[in-house]
Design a protein around this motif. Structure first.
Motif, short mmCIF file in Angstrom:
data_model
loop_
_atom_site.label_atom_id
_atom_site.label_comp_id
_atom_site.label_asym_id
_atom_site.label_seq_id
_atom_site.Cartn_x
_atom_site.Cartn_y
_atom_site.Cartn_z
N ASP A 163 -2.08 -20.55 75.04
CA ASP A 163 -0.98 -20.04 75.71
C ASP A 163 -1.26 -21.03 76.99
O ASP A 163 -2.25 -21.03 77.62
CB ASP A 163 -1.00 -18.57 75.77
CG ASP A 163 -0.93 -17.86 74.87
OD1 ASP A 163 -0.35 -18.43 73.71
OD2 ASP A 163 -1.12 -16.64 74.86
N ALA A 164 -0.15 -21.53 77.46
CA ALA A 164 -0.13 -22.31 78.60
C ALA A 164 1.43 -22.24 79.66
O ALA A 164 2.35 -21.76 79.03
CB ALA A 164 -0.33 -23.75 78.23
N ILE A 165 1.41 -22.67 80.88
CA ILE A 165 2.40 -22.83 81.53
C ILE A 165 2.95 -24.15 81.60
O ILE A 165 1.96 -25.22 81.95
CB ILE A 165 2.13 -22.34 82.98
CG1 ILE A 165 1.61 -20.74 82.89
CG2 ILE A 165 3.24 -22.47 83.87
CD1 ILE A 165 2.78 -19.95 82.62
N ARG A 185 12.42 -25.75 77.69
CA ARG A 185 11.64 -25.02 78.93
C ARG A 185 11.68 -25.93 80.05
O ARG A 185 11.46 -27.00 79.86
CB ARG A 185 10.36 -24.66 78.15
CG ARG A 185 10.11 -23.75 77.00
CD ARG A 185 10.86 -22.22 77.18
NE ARG A 185 10.78 -21.48 75.99
CZ ARG A 185 11.10 -20.43 76.06
NH1 ARG A 185 11.85 -19.73 77.18
NH2 ARG A 185 10.84 -19.71 74.95
N GLU A 225 7.60 -22.05 83.18
CA GLU A 225 7.92 -21.10 81.85
C GLU A 225 6.43 -21.12 81.03
O GLU A 225 5.65 -21.94 81.17
CB GLU A 225 8.97 -21.44 81.01
CG GLU A 225 10.27 -21.32 81.94
CD GLU A 225 11.30 -21.49 80.78
OE1 GLU A 225 11.51 -20.61 79.97
OE2 GLU A 225 12.03 -22.33 80.88
N LYS A 226 6.25 -20.03 80.57
CA LYS A 226 4.88 -19.76 79.71
C LYS A 226 5.46 -20.06 78.21
O LYS A 226 6.30 -19.76 77.64
CB LYS A 226 4.43 -18.51 79.61
CG LYS A 226 3.13 -18.14 78.97
CD LYS A 226 2.62 -16.51 79.16
CE LYS A 226 1.29 -16.42 78.28
NZ LYS A 226 0.74 -15.13 78.50
N VAL A 248 -3.59 -20.77 80.23
CA VAL A 248 -3.51 -19.31 80.89
C VAL A 248 -4.32 -18.34 79.97
O VAL A 248 -4.47 -17.19 80.52
CB VAL A 248 -2.10 -18.95 81.00
CG1 VAL A 248 -1.42 -19.95 82.34
CG2 VAL A 248 -1.34 -18.64 79.86
N SER A 249 -4.59 -18.67 78.75
CA SER A 249 -5.33 -17.54 77.83
C SER A 249 -6.56 -18.01 77.76
O SER A 249 -7.25 -19.07 77.67
CB SER A 249 -4.57 -17.69 76.40
OG SER A 249 -4.72 -19.08 76.10
N ASN A 283 -5.13 -16.33 72.52
CA ASN A 283 -3.85 -16.86 72.52
C ASN A 283 -2.93 -16.02 71.73
O ASN A 283 -3.31 -14.99 71.11
CB ASN A 283 -3.94 -18.31 72.08
CG ASN A 283 -4.62 -18.56 70.60
OD1 ASN A 283 -3.96 -17.81 69.83
ND2 ASN A 283 -5.20 -19.43 70.80
#
Length: 724
Positions: free
Chosen positions: A261-263, A285, A289-290, A307-308, A313
């Motif tokens: 998971d990422a921004i 996107r 945004e994530k 971010v995870s 994830n």
């Protein structure tokens, strides 16, 4: 997080998961930093849910085991241990039960089919040869059946002894061992061999179904790549995805999936998120945004910030949701296992009393009463009862297959009759799953010219909306000129030169409201009707609008009406936007919930379950539906859906006709009635001959006839389902 560095299993508390040795290396969580640590293994050799149950029962008896959970679908074993127990004890116990343990980081190697089911293959070959010998010489034939039974009973006896050692005294293996040995003592070598052969065949079929189910979950896990391009000091470095931690920056190339998971750091990005949302149309996107793991970059490289945490994830969460759903439902032991828990010891005790009491109390001869006791054991072998349910289920499954419904086993078939609410996914379930052009609005040009110009610049694109536009131009027999200078407008649309004109096909939100003018209200109206709208421009002049939407299946409305008529309510759960969902739900006349991620669908199903005391089925086709399919009492997948949805679900509509759903429910009710009749019939036959044997009215021949005759009766009764 506790550490286990003192154990021989190389356990570690590091967040970055390192490769392990024979026992899992990572402590994934603990309830107490002082006394309890959790360990994780991959279990091999499980054929069915009852195997997982047997492992749990055996490990629960070990001192120091605080909690144990086996997830059959993902082959994972989680054990909480205190300082009194070691991981080596767990590994030893599981191996004694006939299973294997591996680190979750070791690549699992599937055993060849012949090796995994060597007992069945050996029995089948030896029984066939013995049957051939019997045609020419009865002595040779009897010897062949004796040899087949003697060799075939060894694995069952060994497994039975291991289960007894670990606290399970009367499992199905015990029943099979005693029945086979009893038949051998009575001289019924053919009967003895058949008992083992039929049971081994059942194990083979269960193993096949188990491998299919686990293959679906494994394909889900493969959605995230093993490696990623990490950006460090201005360079791209390929690293294992498991080593990425929050805050690090990565780059994803077009056609690649996100491993975490990422921004989004890039200005714009276009991602295909169908793995999570079920919606085939790529989503634009913007910075900040994530983006979830498993999403695929569509048209250009994208830079993102992780971010995870490792192992947490979006795809990992889906797998966990499936495991937790399995745990809530609890692995259902096979009917014979439950039945034999009291039936086997009861019959064995009764046979022992028959053999011992008359000689001891009445001075009767030992041999006749021993013979009578063994005959009673042979009669008591519940073949007719065991066949009664599978016979009805097999007939029903064959009947269902005729009208395009695949139901995975008797438990799912039985559960169908209790369903009160059907929760539907939208895309690919209630709708076709393929966007189509629904309307064209000509503004500065005629409709056909608008389509032709749009088709010219979209020609050759693999985007679902582009494909829909090209299909519409073909259906109208329109000629599309060859465009030049085609350029993708990242996240917005596409442009190109057609006959000297600079044509753009873009999303309306990227056009200033002043340029849209009075057309803005038309666009809003089209979107409220469930359409995705694109604007066709020549420089800044708006030539026309094209509306695209996923259309309802032809039989969706009729299916909903029939379900209502038999007392089954319907609700739509979708990851699509609210306006589109509202438009579809309004056509069907049902409630809906929109903009749902996989975990949201699970929660929605749980809320519906709490309102209706369970009795909820989920119908879906995508990977994002898998957790909800597993959470519901019954999961029904569409036949051309994702592999994970098909393997996770309890049933599938192979012909994708929603109108068959009410028919499946009625078939389930008929099957339940036939099953009850078969059980009563089997028990009546067994009870009759048990009593006549005790009173000396029947002997060995009656035992064989009762077994065969009862089996024939319940099978013939079950075949009535084929007529229906």
């Amino acid at each position: 997080m506790p550490t286990c560095s003192t154990t021989k299993s190389c356990c570690s508390a590091e967040k970055r998961v390192q490769p392990a040795t024979s026992i899992e290396a990572a402590t994934i969580q603990a309830t107490s930093a002082e006394t309890t640590s959790r360990y994780k293994w991959s279990v091999g050799g499980m054929d069915c849910a009852s195997c997982a149950s047997n492992i749990e029962k055996a490990l629960a008896t070990i001192a120091g085991v605080k909690q144990v959970r086996v997830a059959f679908a993902t082959e994972r074993l989680l054990v909480d241990l205190d300082q009194k127990a070691s991981p080596e004890t767990i590994e030893k116990t599981v191996k004694q039960l006939g299973f294997t343990l591996k680190s979750t980081h070791q690549k699992a190697v599937e055993a060849p089919l012949w090796k995994a089911h060597s007992t069945f293959i050996l029995l089948a070959v030896l029984m066939t040869l013995a049957g051939i010998f019997m045609l020419f010489d009865s002595t040779w034939g009897s010897s062949g059946f004796l040899l087949a039974t003697a060799l075939g009973v060894v694995p069952f006896a060994r497994k039975s002894l291991n289960q007894i050692r670990n606290g399970t005294w009367f499992g199905i293996e015990t029943l099979m061992t005693v029945a086979a040995l009893g038949a051998l003592i009575l001289g019924e070598t053919i009967e003895a061999g058949l008992v083992l052969l039929l049971f081994s065949l059942g194990e083979l079929l269960e193993g096949f179904a188990g491998r299919k189910a686990k293959a679906g979950i494994k394909s889900l896990m493969q959605l995230t790549p093993d490696t990623a391009w990490k950006l460090q000091d201005g360079e791209r470095i390929e690293v294992p995805a498991d080593f990425l931690v929050p805050g690090e920056q990565i780059e994803v190339l077009p056609g690649d999936r996100l491993p975490v998971d990422a921004i989004l750091d890039s200005t714009l990005g276009c991602f295909n998120e169908s793995a999570l949302t079920g919606e085939a149309i790529p989503v634009n996107r913007e910075t900040g945004e994530k983006i979830m793991a498993g999403a695929m970059a569509v048209d250009q490289p994208a830079r993102l910030t992780v971010v995870s945490q490792p192992g947490e994830n979006a795809i990992d969460r889906i797998v966990t949701l499936i495991e937790e759903a399995e745990e809530r439902r609890a692995p259902v032991a096979r009917m014979v296992d439950t039945f034999s828990a009291w039936y086997t010891p009861l019959v064995m005790g009764l046979a022992a009393l028959v053999m011992i009491i008359p000689p001891l109390l009445a001075g009767a001869a030992w041999t006749p009463w021993a013979y009578k006791a063994l005959t009673l054991l042979l009669i008591a072998c519940p073949c007719a009862l065991v066949v009664s349910i599978p016979a009805a289920v097999t007939s029903a499954l064959a009947s269902a297959a005729r009208f395009g419904a695949l139901v995975k086993g008797g438990a799912a078939l039985e559960q169908l009759r209790n369903i009160k609410v059907l929760a539907f996914d939208k895309t690919g379930t209630l709708t076709e799953g393929k966007p189509r052009v629904t309307c064209v609005v000509g503004i500065s040009e005629q409709e056909d010219e608008v389509l032709s110009l749009a088709g010219s610049v979209e020609m050759g694109s693999s985007h679902p909306l582009a494909a829909a536009i090209m299909n519409e131009t073909k259906s109208r027999n329109l000629r599309c000129s060859e465009a030049t200078d085609i350029r993708v407008l990242t996240g917005r649309g596409v442009q190109g030169t057609v006959s000297g004109r600079n044509i753009k096909v873009v999303a309306p939100r990227y056009i200033d409201d002043r340029d849209l003018g009075v057309n803005k209200s038309t666009i809003e109206s089209m979107e409220s009707a469930g359409n995705t709208v694109v604007v066709v421009q020549d420089e800044e002049t708006i030539l026309g609008l094209i509306g695209l939407a996923d259309t309802l299946r032809d039989d969706a409305i009729e299916a909903i009406k029939k379900l209502n008529s038999i007392g089954v309510d319907s609700i739509m759960l979708t990851g699509d936007n609210r306006r589109t969902a509202a438009a579809i739900a309004d056509q069907l006349g049902i409630d809906y919930q929109a903009e749902l991620l996989p975990e949201d669908k699970v929660k929605a199903v749980q809320d519906i379950q709490s309102q209706h005391n369970g009795a909820v089925a989920m119908v879906g086709d995508g990977i994002n539906d898998a957790p909800a399919l597993k959470t519901a009492e019954l999961g029904i997948a569409m036949g051309r859906g994702s592999d994970v949805a098909l393997e996770t679900a309890d049933a599938a509509l192979t012909h994708e006709r929603l109108i068959e759903l009410p028919r499946m429910i009625q078939l389930s009710k008929n099957t339940a009635k036939i099953t009850r009749q078969n059980i009563a019939l089997a028990l009546a036959v067994n009870t009759l001959f048990l009593m006549t044997t005790l009173f000396g009215m029947t002997g060995l021949m009656a035992a064989v006839l009762s077994d065969a005759g009862g089996t024939v009766l319940v099978t013939l009764n079950a075949l009535r389902l084929m007529r229906k």
